[in-house]
Design a protein around this motif. Structure first.
Motif, PDB file in Angstrom:
ATOM      1  N   UNK A 119      20.891 -37.640 -24.094  1.00  0.00           N
ATOM      2  CA  UNK A 119      22.004 -37.285 -23.029  1.00  0.00           C
ATOM      3  C   UNK A 119      23.111 -37.967 -23.256  1.00  0.00           C
ATOM      4  N   UNK A 120      23.352 -39.260 -22.647  1.00  0.00           N
ATOM      5  CA  UNK A 120      24.693 -39.854 -23.188  1.00  0.00           C
ATOM      6  C   UNK A 120      24.432 -41.331 -22.877  1.00  0.00           C
ATOM      7  N   UNK A 121      25.110 -42.047 -23.200  1.00  0.00           N
ATOM      8  CA  UNK A 121      25.076 -43.602 -23.213  1.00  0.00           C
ATOM      9  C   UNK A 121      26.619 -44.414 -23.298  1.00  0.00           C
ATOM     10  N   UNK A 122      26.647 -45.756 -22.747  1.00  0.00           N
ATOM     11  CA  UNK A 122      28.110 -46.416 -22.834  1.00  0.00           C
ATOM     12  C   UNK A 122      27.641 -47.551 -23.800  1.00  0.00           C
ATOM     13  N   UNK A 123      28.641 -47.874 -24.544  1.00  0.00           N
ATOM     14  CA  UNK A 123      28.649 -48.970 -25.392  1.00  0.00           C
ATOM     15  C   UNK A 123      30.016 -49.733 -24.767  1.00  0.00           C
ATOM     16  N   UNK A 124      29.584 -50.974 -24.254  1.00  0.00           N
ATOM     17  CA  UNK A 124      30.829 -52.118 -23.737  1.00  0.00           C
ATOM     18  C   UNK A 124      30.286 -53.476 -23.987  1.00  0.00           C
ATOM     19  N   UNK A 125      31.224 -54.236 -23.608  1.00  0.00           N
ATOM     20  CA  UNK A 125      31.352 -55.554 -23.834  1.00  0.00           C
ATOM     21  C   UNK A 125      31.070 -56.094 -25.449  1.00  0.00           C
ATOM     22  N   UNK A 126      31.499 -55.163 -26.500  1.00  0.00           N
ATOM     23  CA  UNK A 126      31.504 -55.673 -27.627  1.00  0.00           C
ATOM     24  C   UNK A 126      32.866 -56.265 -27.895  1.00  0.00           C
ATOM     25  N   UNK A 127      32.865 -57.202 -29.002  1.00  0.00           N
ATOM     26  CA  UNK A 127      34.275 -57.865 -29.715  1.00  0.00           C
ATOM     27  C   UNK A 127      34.769 -56.780 -30.526  1.00  0.00           C
ATOM     28  N   UNK A 128      33.739 -56.136 -31.066  1.00  0.00           N
ATOM     29  CA  UNK A 128      33.979 -55.060 -32.142  1.00  0.00           C
ATOM     30  C   UNK A 128      33.194 -53.934 -31.879  1.00  0.00           C
ATOM     31  N   UNK A 129      33.891 -52.614 -32.411  1.00  0.00           N
ATOM     32  CA  UNK A 129      32.870 -51.294 -32.107  1.00  0.00           C
ATOM     33  C   UNK A 129      32.778 -50.709 -33.719  1.00  0.00           C
ATOM     34  N   UNK A 130      31.799 -50.626 -34.091  1.00  0.00           N
ATOM     35  CA  UNK A 130      31.642 -50.054 -35.400  1.00  0.00           C
ATOM     36  C   UNK A 130      30.856 -48.457 -35.609  1.00  0.00           C
ATOM     37  N   UNK A 131      31.376 -47.600 -36.385  1.00  0.00           N
ATOM     38  CA  UNK A 131      30.545 -46.381 -36.287  1.00  0.00           C
ATOM     39  C   UNK A 131      29.501 -46.322 -37.418  1.00  0.00           C
ATOM     40  N   UNK A 132      28.204 -46.187 -36.583  1.00  0.00           N
ATOM     41  CA  UNK A 132      27.005 -46.291 -37.582  1.00  0.00           C
ATOM     42  C   UNK A 132      26.075 -45.174 -37.070  1.00  0.00           C
ATOM     43  N   UNK A 133      25.590 -44.414 -38.268  1.00  0.00           N
ATOM     44  CA  UNK A 133      24.799 -43.299 -38.212  1.00  0.00           C
ATOM     45  C   UNK A 133      25.101 -42.497 -36.977  1.00  0.00           C
ATOM     46  N   UNK A 134      26.305 -42.000 -37.075  1.00  0.00           N
ATOM     47  CA  UNK A 134      26.810 -41.054 -36.041  1.00  0.00           C
ATOM     48  C   UNK A 134      27.168 -41.587 -34.722  1.00  0.00           C
ATOM     49  N   UNK A 135      27.080 -42.831 -34.351  1.00  0.00           N
ATOM     50  CA  UNK A 135      27.186 -43.288 -33.008  1.00  0.00           C
ATOM     51  C   UNK A 135      28.042 -44.448 -33.027  1.00  0.00           C
ATOM     52  N   UNK A 136      29.013 -45.007 -31.839  1.00  0.00           N
ATOM     53  CA  UNK A 136      29.780 -46.377 -31.968  1.00  0.00           C
ATOM     54  C   UNK A 136      28.350 -47.382 -31.396  1.00  0.00           C
ATOM     55  N   UNK A 137      28.737 -48.537 -32.130  1.00  0.00           N
ATOM     56  CA  UNK A 137      27.693 -49.626 -31.833  1.00  0.00           C
ATOM     57  C   UNK A 137      28.599 -50.714 -31.506  1.00  0.00           C
TER      58      UNK A 137
END
Length: 111
Positions: A39-57
């Motif tokens: 479905x969907x999910x959120x990425x929050x609280x990171x100092x940095x966000x990287x694109x890995x395996x087709x998703x932001x982490x």
């Protein structure tokens, strides 16, 4: 649209995949909503966000360094002894593949 990035000034940026990565503003990311296999999910609280395996982490500083090392985009130096450094620097100066060295360029660090 596969993902949306939210910024503190109310701006959002929508993306469909890797082709949109460089277009998104790089500073101020607060949250990323993205589709995934369930479905969907959120990425929050990171100092940095990287694109890995087709998703932001979301990652911390070590996660950022790890990502940069994996991608090969950044090379890290290492502290060594002065003797070791001088030997390596001299080898670089004497590298026949680059010809004779005439001097330092403006702004080039002196050994």
């Amino acid at each position: 649209m596969r993902w949306r990035i939210y910024y503190p000034d109310g701006l959002t940026f929508d993306g469909d995949g890797e082709g949109d990565l460089e277009l998104a503003p790089a500073r101020g990311v607060q949250a990323i909503v993205q589709k995934n296999e369930r479905g969907w999910h959120t990425e929050t609280g990171g100092d940095y966000y990287v694109w890995k395996d087709g998703l932001w982490v979301a990652v911390d500083i070590f996660g950022l360094f790890d990502y940069l090392i994996e991608t090969g985009l950044v090379k890290f130096g290492r502290t060594i002894t002065n003797t070791e450094y001088r030997e390596i620097y001299q080898r670089a100066l004497d590298d026949a593949d680059f010809g004779r060295r005439d001097g330092l360029l403006p702004g080039e660090r002196k050994p």
